[in-house]
Design an enzyme around this catalytic site. Structure first.
Site: not given
Length: 421
Positions: A315, A367, A376
């Protein structure tokens, strides 16, 4: 950002030889100086510190490259009328720690950082107020007492004067027994810095040594007062949101405290009736590093670009969007979401070295870039990890592993208080 810089400086201070052996010390020093230069520019007067650039809410509505960003660059600051002691004190800690890094490299810059640190600490302490009240985003939840102790400890270590040690002593009642070390809760870090002073002969700082011991007892498997459980695969699991930030922070602290104990000739600590040698503590910390790098049930490295299997859909905007060289046309706010965010393909740019939030409590990891709690990356995860891997350079791994595999027996608890939130 300030916390990341403090951690990077701590690693540079404690492990310069190890980091130099990996040819990384100049890179680390440049990274620290880049950050402190930014923070110097944000510190515009004795009672003014700019704390954020950009509207966090507006930014989170956009998925676009840094080159294309067009969201408001709103400036936020703390002042004597709208204080934020947590962030002012953390920047003070960063400046003090960095001043030690540069003391023998650039004495003028080091002195400048120390003066800035003293100024910000005075601001944070005189105009006490929680950043929770004045922040627009990324607020404090644990209060400012940990940051004030943390900054005072760093200022004393940086040569700011005995008054900072006296400050910590006079406010030792603030010191609590947390089970985490994070950007929002620095008690454990302050306790280790001050426990070192206690072990060096300052007997009136004993509370900080006891509290540092409690932190270790809250984490070590087999401790009768353990507060943080491990996953079936052996990873410390604090909470299901960027858990690896707490793991990397705890691991760095365990290594740092073991170093302090070793230097003082202490064999370890006692948790009730259980003794944990520094070798056991370091071995457990190493097991956390190894897990992050791939020694886990999924054989997944949670450091992107390291090993044969690692997250490919982290992310991260710049990683997930094509570079301007491959896609010169502008990518607008909504374009990023519609064309790249939701597609089930690896990110076009490999964010080498970035550590993501990590697996869930069952050692499983999906994932997916939309799962920001697990995919993130953050600077403070990586910054803490630097200190952890530096501690392991040159160590005898076989000896550490054999120490960790010894049986641990326990039955008596010690009193601890969980103030992780």
């Amino acid at each position: 950002m300030a916390f990341s810089l403090t951690l990077l400086s701590w690693a540079a201070i404690e492990y310069p030889t190890q980091i130099s052996s990996a040819n990384q010390l100049p890179h680390l020093q440049r990274a620290i100086r880049w950050g402190t230069n930014f923070l110097i520019r944000a510190h515009t007067s004795t009672t003014t510190l700019y704390t954020q650039v950009g509207d966090g809410n507006a930014d989170h509505q956009c998925w676009e490259r840094p080159e294309d960003m067009d969201t408001p660059r709103t400036l936020y600051k703390i002042t004597s009328n709208s204080p934020g002691s947590e962030v002012a004190a953390e920047v003070a800690a960063a400046f003090a720690a960095a001043s030690i890094v540069f003391k023998n490299i650039d004495s003028n810059y080091s002195a400048k950082l120390l003066r800035r640190s003293q100024s910000l600490f005075a601001f944070a302490d005189k105009y006490r107020g929680s950043y929770q009240a004045s922040c627009p985003f990324y607020c404090s939840y644990s209060g400012y007492q940990d940051e004030l102790l943390w900054a005072a400890a760093w200022l004393y270590k940086a040569g700011g004067g005995n008054n900072y040690l006296n400050y910590a002593l006079n406010n030792q009642g603030w010191s609590q027994c947390p089970s985490e070390f994070s950007w929002d809760n620095k008690f454990a870090g302050a306790q280790i810095l001050l426990a070192k002073e206690f072990l060096n002969g300052k007997s009136n700082l004993e509370k900080f040594k006891k509290d540092a011991d409690s932190f270790v007892c809250a984490l070590m498997p087999g401790s009768s007062s353990v507060q943080i459980k491990t996953t079936p695969g052996g990873l410390l699991f604090f909470r299901d949101s960027s858990n690896l930030q707490y793991v990397s922070g705890a691991t760095m602290v365990l290594f740092m405290y073991s170093k302090v104990l070793d230097a003082a000739g202490k064999e370890g600590i006692t948790c009730g009736s259980v003794n944990f040698s520094t070798s056991k503590i370091k071995a457990f910390a190493k097991s956390q590093v190894d897990y992050i790098l791939g020694n886990n049930p999924l054989q997944m490295s949670y450091m992107v670009g390291f090993g044969n299997k690692y997250p490919t859909q982290l992310h991260h905007r710049a990683s997930s969007l094509p570079s301007i060289y491959n896609h010169p046309a502008r990518v607008g706010c909504n374009d990023g979401y519609s064309s790249w965010y939701s597609i089930n393909n690896p990110n076009p740019n490999t964010h080498v070295g970035a550590i993501v939030g990590g697996p869930n409590s069952g050692d499983q990891f999906v994932d997916s870039r939309s799962d920001y709690s697990h995919s993130e990356p953050t600077t403070y995860m990586n910054a803490a990890f630097v200190g952890s891997v530096a501690a392991l350079i040159g160590q005898n791994r076989r000896q550490i592993n054999s120490q960790f595999n010894e049986p641990i027996l326990c039955d008596k608890q010690i009193s601890t208080k969980n103030v992780s939130q």
